[in-house]
Design a protein around this motif. Structure first.
Motif, PDB file in Angstrom:
ATOM      1  N   LYS A 757       0.838  -1.210   0.000  1.00  0.00           N
ATOM      2  CA  LYS A 757       0.000   0.000   0.000  1.00  0.00           C
ATOM      3  C   LYS A 757       0.869   1.254   0.000  1.00  0.00           C
ATOM      4  N   ARG A 785      -4.513  12.271  -3.553  1.00  0.00           N
ATOM      5  CA  ARG A 785      -5.451  11.842  -4.597  1.00  0.00           C
ATOM      6  C   ARG A 785      -4.775  10.951  -5.622  1.00  0.00           C
ATOM      7  N   GLU A 786      -3.514  11.259  -5.864  1.00  0.00           N
ATOM      8  CA  GLU A 786      -2.783  10.491  -6.875  1.00  0.00           C
ATOM      9  C   GLU A 786      -2.632   9.016  -6.492  1.00  0.00           C
ATOM     10  N   ILE A 787      -2.647   8.734  -5.221  1.00  0.00           N
ATOM     11  CA  ILE A 787      -2.534   7.323  -4.824  1.00  0.00           C
ATOM     12  C   ILE A 787      -3.906   6.754  -4.441  1.00  0.00           C
ATOM     13  N   LYS A 788      -4.932   7.442  -4.861  1.00  0.00           N
ATOM     14  CA  LYS A 788      -6.318   7.051  -4.548  1.00  0.00           C
ATOM     15  C   LYS A 788      -6.462   6.837  -3.052  1.00  0.00           C
ATOM     16  N   GLY A 802      -2.964   5.067   0.661  1.00  0.00           N
ATOM     17  CA  GLY A 802      -3.790   4.942  -0.539  1.00  0.00           C
ATOM     18  C   GLY A 802      -3.844   3.524  -1.016  1.00  0.00           C
ATOM     19  N   SER A 803      -4.429   3.361  -2.230  1.00  0.00           N
ATOM     20  CA  SER A 803      -4.596   2.006  -2.722  1.00  0.00           C
ATOM     21  C   SER A 803      -3.892   1.803  -4.065  1.00  0.00           C
ATOM     22  N   ASP A 804      -3.358   2.890  -4.649  1.00  0.00           N
ATOM     23  CA  ASP A 804      -2.756   2.758  -5.974  1.00  0.00           C
ATOM     24  C   ASP A 804      -1.269   3.141  -5.945  1.00  0.00           C
ATOM     25  N   PRO A 805      -0.380   2.157  -5.806  1.00  0.00           N
ATOM     26  CA  PRO A 805       1.057   2.457  -5.676  1.00  0.00           C
ATOM     27  C   PRO A 805       1.629   3.097  -6.946  1.00  0.00           C
ATOM     28  N   SER A 806       0.946   2.862  -8.093  1.00  0.00           N
ATOM     29  CA  SER A 806       1.516   3.403  -9.340  1.00  0.00           C
ATOM     30  C   SER A 806       1.491   4.923  -9.349  1.00  0.00           C
ATOM     31  N   GLY A 807       0.670   5.537  -8.470  1.00  0.00           N
ATOM     32  CA  GLY A 807       0.593   7.000  -8.468  1.00  0.00           C
ATOM     33  C   GLY A 807       1.538   7.645  -7.471  1.00  0.00           C
TER      34      GLY A 807
END
Ligand code: ATP
Ligand code: MG
Length: 819
Positions: A757, A785-788, A802-807
């Motif tokens: 995460k 916001r970028e990592i949701k 967050g939930s999106d590691p790509s961000g």
């Protein structure tokens, strides 16, 4: 069983819900209670109106010495719709004792007794007593005050003459035999005989009121105007303690449904009154249990015997409701109110979710200078009520009689198959939009649900027709079979087959219940009392009084004893109809709240060990149980534990499942000694964890060095926005605090991934938060916001997950927009 056609008795009576509901009166007036004792005499097809009237008059006037000039009686005045005539017979009988002008005629509402929409019913005749002073009686004649809710002109006895049966279409038919059912309130009688003007001044209640006075220091002034709230509160308490304590002693527990909810409501009403009007904020009425138990020791000894238990249950209920009241108050205090009016929806929410009574809401609102939209509250309440009424709606068809209306005989102790069965009657029932079919048979091998044991299922055949029996229950003396349809061949002689396999499993669990009950008393002590029992084919459940969780060792001992008794393969001894006294001296276990006849069925497995009075089905000998295993032991209420256990096939497969799992585990470990293998692994794990932490620490030290180099200056601020390869959030936080110590005017953002995460942490030097108007919490919200993800925090430190590691990189990059 022996039956009598004449009986006299006292019944503990609750009038707090359903058709008779006096709850709101109680405490306000001087003569309605939640629980009262109803004294009655009964005739079952024996004497009728004349004797009933003779006995009543003789008892009140000749024996108790009540002044006959103060007595008024009412009789039924007839009803046009029903086509019934005035009850002149009763009036004439009374006229032998009482002048005609004191015999009054009233309509169906007051003088026709019926309990439901259908069934036995009939006219009644009530006896009223005028307790006013001679002066008052001269001013207004008593007959003008009968049935007018005057507290000094009250009904004390109702004689009901059961002579009709009301059918489903509303019509009345004469009953072949006539019956009498009378009810006289003991509390009102005692008031009259002790020359008081309120039930609460009689010696049934005054000791309880004295107790409340002493404990609270508030004085009781016998006011009934409604002005003196503390007087109402004291009467409420003196009344409600009786209803609650006796109901619990009779085996009901406060909870959220049915009878349990009724006592919960009564107890809460008492709490609300002492909380609001006597300034008591702690559990209180449970303290009165010993006093009450003593008062009734000779009449209802069940309370004395369970004094500690009942007190504990009540104290716990009081405590939890007082907490609810506190929560409700907090909620009320936090409510936003427009135009000084608390909305009906809010009041309803308080009532529905916080159990916060409406008048308390109104009281608190008043203190705050708010009004409450009572109309909207009532609308919301009514909506809820009609919802639950619709859920409970049940319509019963009339019984269709096939053969003469007799009792049904149960033969299922000895036989699981039976021939030459006749249907006595049948009917349809509609409940929640479903139709059910019921059959009553002249004799039946199907056990009707009772004593905790579920009803039998099986098959009935009428010639070629096969009807499945889905459940069997008892209604009064009838054994009612729920079947999938009414047979076409209804007058044929039928064969009955109980599902044998299922019945056997049920018997196993019933015998196991009794064996366990005795084992619990051996292991835990004699205070163990059965509080509930469910005996099914797949498991048994047993509730009992005990104050703490059973230890593993106690559970094992109970299992051990029961399994020993199983292995001894003890033969059942059954005494089908022995006198109750004989059973008592054989040491049979008696349950409180259970009604026993003069003759009882006694089941013995080992005379020194398990002797129970039981109508249920048991095994021939205990070996049939195979193996007994307790699968859970939990608490369900204050002082009540619940055991779930299994026997025979179920316990065998339970044990096998456990062993299979164990085998799987040992296969994975490649080590038959699973415990040693797990210990070893745990040790290894702990060592690895330590090592890892050390490494992370060292790494953080190195990283700190690298990060220092990467700090750049932007607008005179020392800025760092980097991704670090550390999983441990605490280590990252330490890094930031170390940086902040060394470098002033800093804005430091670190991103990292922990267990997959993405995480962000932002630290801003104090000066910048004050002078530069930077707020870490606000900034992190934006860039997360970028990592949701979301997050927040204080001006100087904030974190986000967050939930999106790509961000993550984009998020870190985003910091520059904020500085
Ligand atoms: P009332 O009109 O006074 O409420 P009732 O018509 O409801 O009485 P019945 O149903 O005829 O009373 O009950 C028989 C007797 O039981 C009454 O005569 C009275 O003595 C007593 N009784 C009924 N309700 C109560 C109560 N709530 N508290 C105490 N005694 C009661
Ligand atoms: Mg009433």
């Amino acid at each position: 069983a022996k039956t009598s056609s004449r009986i006299a008795d006292t019944q503990k009576c609750l009038r707090v819900s359903g058709k008779h509901n006096d709850l709101e009166e109680v405490g306000q007036d001087s003569y309605h209670h939640t629980m009262f004792e109803m004294l009655g005499n009964w005739s079952f097809g024996d004497y009728f109106k004349q004797e009933a009237i003779d006995y009543a008059y003789e008892l009140l006037v000749d024996i108790y010495g009540i002044d006959k000039n103060k007595i008024y009686v009412t009789v039924f005045g007839g009803d046009k719709i029903d086509g019934t005539e005035p009850d002149e017979e009763a009036a004439d009988l009374w006229a032998r004792f009482i002048p005609r002008e004191r015999i009054l005629y009233f309509g169906k509402k007051d003088n026709f007794w019926e309990m439901g929409d259908t069934g036995p019913c009939g006219p009644c005749s009530e006896i009223h007593v005028d307790l006013r002073s001679a002066g008052q009686r001269a001013e207004i004649p008593g007959k003008e005050l009968v049935n007018k809710d005057h507290p000094m002109v009250i009904e004390i006895w109702n004689l009901v003459f059961i002579q009709y049966n009301r059918k489903k279409d509303g019509s009345l038919e004469e009953l072949p035999e006539k019956h009498v059912d009378t009810g006289m309130g003991l509390e009102r009688l005692v008031m009259i005989l002790q020359d008081k003007t309120s039930n609460y001044d009689s010696d049934l209640f005054s000791p309880l009121i004295r107790f409340v006075e002493e404990q609270t220091g508030v004085e009781y002034t016998s006011d009934y105007s409604g002005e003196v709230k503390s007087d109402i509160a004291m009467r409420v308490i003196a009344d409600h303690i009786r209803a609650v304590a006796f109901t619990i002693a009779d085996g009901e527990m406060p909870n959220n449904t049915g009878g349990g909810y009724v006592i919960r409501r009564i107890l809460r009403r008492a709490v609300r009154y002492y909380y609001s009007f006597l300034g008591v904020k702690e559990p209180f009425i449970y303290k009165m249990v010993p006093l009450l138990a003593e008062q009734f020791a000779a009449v209802f000894p069940e309370l004395k015997a369970q004094e500690t238990f009942v007190g504990k249950v009540m104290a716990e209920e009081e405590r939890s409701f007082l907490r609810t009241l506190d929560d409700g108050l907090k909620r009320l205090n936090a409510l936003k109110v427009d135009d000084g009016t608390l909305s009906g929806e809010d009041a309803f929410e308080l009532y529905d979710t916080y159990g916060f009574p409406f008048d308390l809401t109104r009281l608190v609102a008043k203190e705050k200078g708010w009004r409450v939209d009572e109309k909207a509250f009532i609308v919301a309440l009514e909506e809820q009520k009609s919802r639950s009424r619709a859920d409970a709606a049940k319509t019963m068809g009339d019984w269709q009689v096939v053969h003469e209306n007799g009792d049904s005989e149960f033969v299922g102790y000895d036989q699981l198959e039976m021939q030459d069965i006749r249907v006595l009657k049948y009917r349809d029932i509609e409940e929640k939009g479903k139709t059910f079919h019921q059959l009553v048979l002249d004799k039946t091998p199907f056990y009707p649900e009772g004593g905790g044991q579920v009803g039998d299922t099986g098959l009935l055949t009428f010639g070629q027709e096969r009807i499945s029996v889905q459940d069997t229950v008892k209604e009064n003396n009838l054994i009612v079979h729920y079947v999938d349809r009414i047979p076409e061949n209804i007058s044929a002689l039928a064969l009955g087959f109980v599902d044998k396999k299922r019945r056997k499993l049920i018997e196993n669990n019933h015998t196991a219940t009794d064996l366990m009950h005795s084992a619990l008393r051996t292991v835990l002590g004699e205070h163990v009392q059965q509080k509930g029992s469910l005996v099914r084919d797949d498991y048994l459940r047993f509730d009992f009084s005990h104050y703490q969780k059973m230890t593993d060792e106690e559970i094992s001992r109970v299992e051990l004893i029961v399994n020993e008794k199983i292995r001894e393969n003890i033969k059942r001894r059954e005494d089908r109809a022995i006198p109750l006294e004989a059973a008592k001296s054989a040491g049979a276990m008696m349950l409180f709240g259970e009604k026993y006849g003069d003759e009882v069925r006694m089941i013995t497995f080992d005379p020194g060990y398990s002797v129970e009075l039981c109508g249920g089905c048991h095994v021939q000998s205990t070996g049939q149980l195979g193996y007994f295993k307790i699968t859970s032991e939990t608490g369900i209420a204050a002082g009540i534990r619940r055991i779930v256990a299994i026997t025979s096939e179920a316990s065998e497969s339970y044990i096998n499942d456990q062993l299979t799992r164990l085998n799987e585990v040992s296969t994975r470990f490649k080590n038959p000694d699973v415990v040693a293998a797990i210990d070893e692994m745990l040790e290894e794990n702990a060592a690895l964890k330590k090592k890892l932490q050390k490494l992370e620490g060292a790494k953080a030290g190195a990283v700190l060095e690298t990060l220092r180099q990467k700090v750049i200056t932007v607008n005179g601020r020392n800025v760092l926005a980097e991704r670090v390869d550390i999983e441990d959030a605490k280590a990252v936080k330490t890094l930031l605090f170390n940086l902040e110590k060394e470098i002033s005017n800093g804005v430091f953002l670190l991103g990292f991934v922990s267990s997959g995460k993405p995480q962000l942490m932002l630290m801003i030097s104090g000066d910048l938060t004050r002078d530069g108007n930077l707020h870490a919490g606000k900034i992190i919200k934006e860039i997360a916001r970028e990592i949701k993800g979301g997050g927040g925090g204080q001006p100087f430190f904030a974190s986000a997950g967050g939930s999106d590691p790509s961000g993550l990189d984009r998020a870190i990059d985003g910091l520059k927009n904020h500085i």
